[in-house]
Design a protein around this motif. Structure first.
Motif, mmCIF file in Angstrom:
data_model
loop_
_atom_site.group_PDB
_atom_site.id
_atom_site.type_symbol
_atom_site.label_atom_id
_atom_site.label_comp_id
_atom_site.label_asym_id
_atom_site.label_seq_id
_atom_site.Cartn_x
_atom_site.Cartn_y
_atom_site.Cartn_z
ATOM 1 N N GLU A 186 0.839 -1.204 0.000
ATOM 2 C CA GLU A 186 0.000 0.000 0.000
ATOM 3 C C GLU A 186 0.874 1.253 0.000
ATOM 4 N N ALA A 187 1.961 1.220 0.765
ATOM 5 C CA ALA A 187 2.886 2.355 0.784
ATOM 6 C C ALA A 187 3.526 2.560 -0.586
ATOM 7 N N VAL A 188 3.831 1.450 -1.253
ATOM 8 C CA VAL A 188 4.407 1.530 -2.599
ATOM 9 C C VAL A 188 3.419 2.174 -3.561
ATOM 10 N N ARG A 189 2.149 1.818 -3.451
ATOM 11 C CA ARG A 189 1.117 2.411 -4.303
ATOM 12 C C ARG A 189 1.019 3.915 -4.075
ATOM 13 N N VAL A 190 1.110 4.334 -2.829
ATOM 14 C CA VAL A 190 1.061 5.763 -2.518
ATOM 15 C C VAL A 190 2.273 6.478 -3.116
ATOM 16 N N ALA A 191 3.456 5.881 -2.918
ATOM 17 C CA ALA A 191 4.673 6.497 -3.465
ATOM 18 C C ALA A 191 4.594 6.640 -4.980
ATOM 19 N N GLY A 192 3.966 5.658 -5.642
ATOM 20 C CA GLY A 192 3.829 5.731 -7.093
ATOM 21 C C GLY A 192 2.809 6.736 -7.555
ATOM 22 N N ALA A 193 1.869 7.115 -6.683
ATOM 23 C CA ALA A 193 0.817 8.057 -7.066
ATOM 24 C C ALA A 193 1.179 9.513 -6.769
ATOM 25 N N VAL A 194 2.176 9.736 -5.937
ATOM 26 C CA VAL A 194 2.565 11.100 -5.573
ATOM 27 C C VAL A 194 2.988 11.867 -6.819
ATOM 28 N N PRO A 195 2.517 13.115 -6.994
ATOM 29 C CA PRO A 195 2.907 13.903 -8.176
ATOM 30 C C PRO A 195 4.421 14.033 -8.286
ATOM 31 N N ALA A 196 4.914 14.097 -9.502
ATOM 32 C CA ALA A 196 6.364 14.135 -9.729
ATOM 33 C C ALA A 196 7.017 15.304 -8.990
ATOM 34 N N ALA A 197 6.362 16.461 -8.983
ATOM 35 C CA ALA A 197 6.941 17.639 -8.325
ATOM 36 C C ALA A 197 7.060 17.435 -6.821
ATOM 37 N N VAL A 198 6.153 16.638 -6.249
ATOM 38 C CA VAL A 198 6.176 16.378 -4.807
ATOM 39 C C VAL A 198 7.071 15.192 -4.478
ATOM 40 N N ALA A 199 7.159 14.241 -5.400
ATOM 41 C CA ALA A 199 7.970 13.041 -5.159
ATOM 42 C C ALA A 199 9.418 13.405 -4.863
ATOM 43 N N GLY A 200 9.929 14.410 -5.579
ATOM 44 C CA GLY A 200 11.309 14.809 -5.346
ATOM 45 C C GLY A 200 11.533 15.441 -3.993
ATOM 46 N N GLN A 201 10.454 15.875 -3.330
ATOM 47 C CA GLN A 201 10.557 16.503 -2.011
ATOM 48 C C GLN A 201 10.190 15.538 -0.881
ATOM 49 N N THR A 202 9.727 14.338 -1.247
ATOM 50 C CA THR A 202 9.270 13.373 -0.239
ATOM 51 C C THR A 202 10.453 12.691 0.424
ATOM 52 N N ARG A 203 10.502 12.770 1.735
ATOM 53 C CA ARG A 203 11.594 12.159 2.484
ATOM 54 C C ARG A 203 11.172 10.853 3.159
ATOM 55 N N VAL A 204 9.913 10.785 3.618
ATOM 56 C CA VAL A 204 9.446 9.612 4.345
ATOM 57 C C VAL A 204 8.003 9.317 3.951
ATOM 58 N N VAL A 205 7.698 8.019 3.783
ATOM 59 C CA VAL A 205 6.319 7.553 3.660
ATOM 60 C C VAL A 205 6.026 6.779 4.936
ATOM 61 N N LYS A 206 5.084 7.309 5.735
ATOM 62 C CA LYS A 206 4.825 6.722 7.044
ATOM 63 C C LYS A 206 3.485 5.990 7.024
ATOM 64 N N VAL A 207 3.500 4.740 7.486
ATOM 65 C CA VAL A 207 2.293 3.916 7.508
ATOM 66 C C VAL A 207 1.942 3.590 8.949
ATOM 67 N N ARG A 208 0.762 4.061 9.380
ATOM 68 C CA ARG A 208 0.260 3.728 10.712
ATOM 69 C C ARG A 208 -0.795 2.626 10.631
ATOM 70 N N SER A 209 -1.559 2.641 9.540
ATOM 71 C CA SER A 209 -2.556 1.606 9.289
ATOM 72 C C SER A 209 -2.895 1.649 7.806
ATOM 73 N N TYR A 210 -3.777 0.757 7.377
ATOM 74 C CA TYR A 210 -4.151 0.686 5.963
ATOM 75 C C TYR A 210 -4.656 2.024 5.425
ATOM 76 N N ASP A 211 -5.454 2.743 6.230
ATOM 77 C CA ASP A 211 -6.034 4.001 5.763
ATOM 78 C C ASP A 211 -5.434 5.223 6.456
ATOM 79 N N ASP A 212 -4.241 5.056 7.008
ATOM 80 C CA ASP A 212 -3.543 6.185 7.647
ATOM 81 C C ASP A 212 -2.094 6.204 7.179
#
Length: 264
Positions: A186-212
């Motif tokens: 699910e985290a991988v899916r989110v990382a793949g959906a992040v806009p290109a302009a924001v992806a370059g600024q993303t440092r951490v993808v944090k998963v607390r639960s399936y919908d958080d």
């Protein structure tokens, strides 16, 4: 006494002339079949010798293409191509299986015979989309959620994955239902959906639960993403929200039809 009728004379004539004619037709056909059989046997023997016994069609070189992180020497060593063997007898499926087993970084590989002396290895490597910190090293995760390599230095532009799912409390049902591997995907899916302009600024993808699931961006900014569902809509909303509120530090697109931003 009357002589033989015309019909009887014709029948006798046909009987006397039939067998020699058949013999004359059969002999050339039989000779032709025998000659063709001999020619085919000789050709088969010659082709078999050329492919299996001749020095003209044996493996002399192994070429590698498509590598980025791996070296050609690593791929050749893992492939263990039997140099000197008849090219026709090389087990291409076995080579592919060995490469996948020994080098998990390889996502796909084509093993191609290059007549008369070569074997070509066309490699496609996995690309990391997330990193899992493991002590002083980093585990690379590809777009299918596969953890395929451990490296000493984090590749540039690849965000860290933080799984902070609790096995107790309100988050426990999510962990029991989906499991860690599912949450990673699910985290991988989110990382793949992040806009290109924001992806370059993303440092951490944090998963607390399936919908958080949330993002930590450079400059201390955060994005509440929610689940991985409606990724395209959330990406469009986030792009518009960041343009509308460039000074904001916190963005919420978990419900893309009702986004919010705060902080400055």
């Amino acid at each position: 006494m009357a002589g033989p009728t015309t019909a009887e004379r014709g029948a006798r004539q046909q009987e006397s002339s039939g067998p020699p004619l058949v013999r004359r037709l059969r002999r050339p056909r039989l000779r032709t079949i025998i000659i063709l059989a001999i020619v085919l046997i000789l050709l088969g023997t010659g082709v078999g010798w050329l492919l299996y016994g001749s020095q003209w069609t044996r493996v002399e070189r192994v070429t590698v293409s498509g590598t980025r992180v791996l070296t050609s020497a690593q791929v050749r060593e893992a492939a263990d191509v039997p140099v000197g063997s008849p090219l026709i007898s090389v087990d291409t499926d076995g080579i592919e299986a060995r490469l996948r087993r020994k080098l998990p970084r390889i996502d796909a590989v084509q093993v191609v015979r290059s007549w008369p002396h070569g074997i070509g290895l066309k490699v496609t490597e996995r690309t990391p989309v997330l990193l899992v910190e493991k002590g002083t090293k980093f585990v690379e995760v590809d777009d299918e959620g596969v953890r395929f390599a451990t490296v000493s230095e984090a590749p540039k532009g690849v965000p860290l994955l933080e799984l902070t799912v609790s096995r107790t409390g309100s988050a426990a049902p999510s962990h029991r239902r989906f499991g860690e591997s599912r949450l990673v995907r699910e985290a991988v899916r989110v990382a793949g959906a992040v806009p290109a302009a924001v992806a370059g600024q993303t440092r951490v993808v944090k998963v607390r639960s399936y919908d958080d699931i949330s993002l930590e961006l450079s400059g201390g900014r955060t994005v509440a993403w929610g689940s991985s569902e409606k990724g395209r809509a959330k990406a469009r909303t986030l792009t518009a929200l960041m343009k509308a509120a460039p000074g904001a530090r916190h963005f919420d697109v978990s419900v893309p039809t009702a986004p919010a931003s705060s902080g400055s």
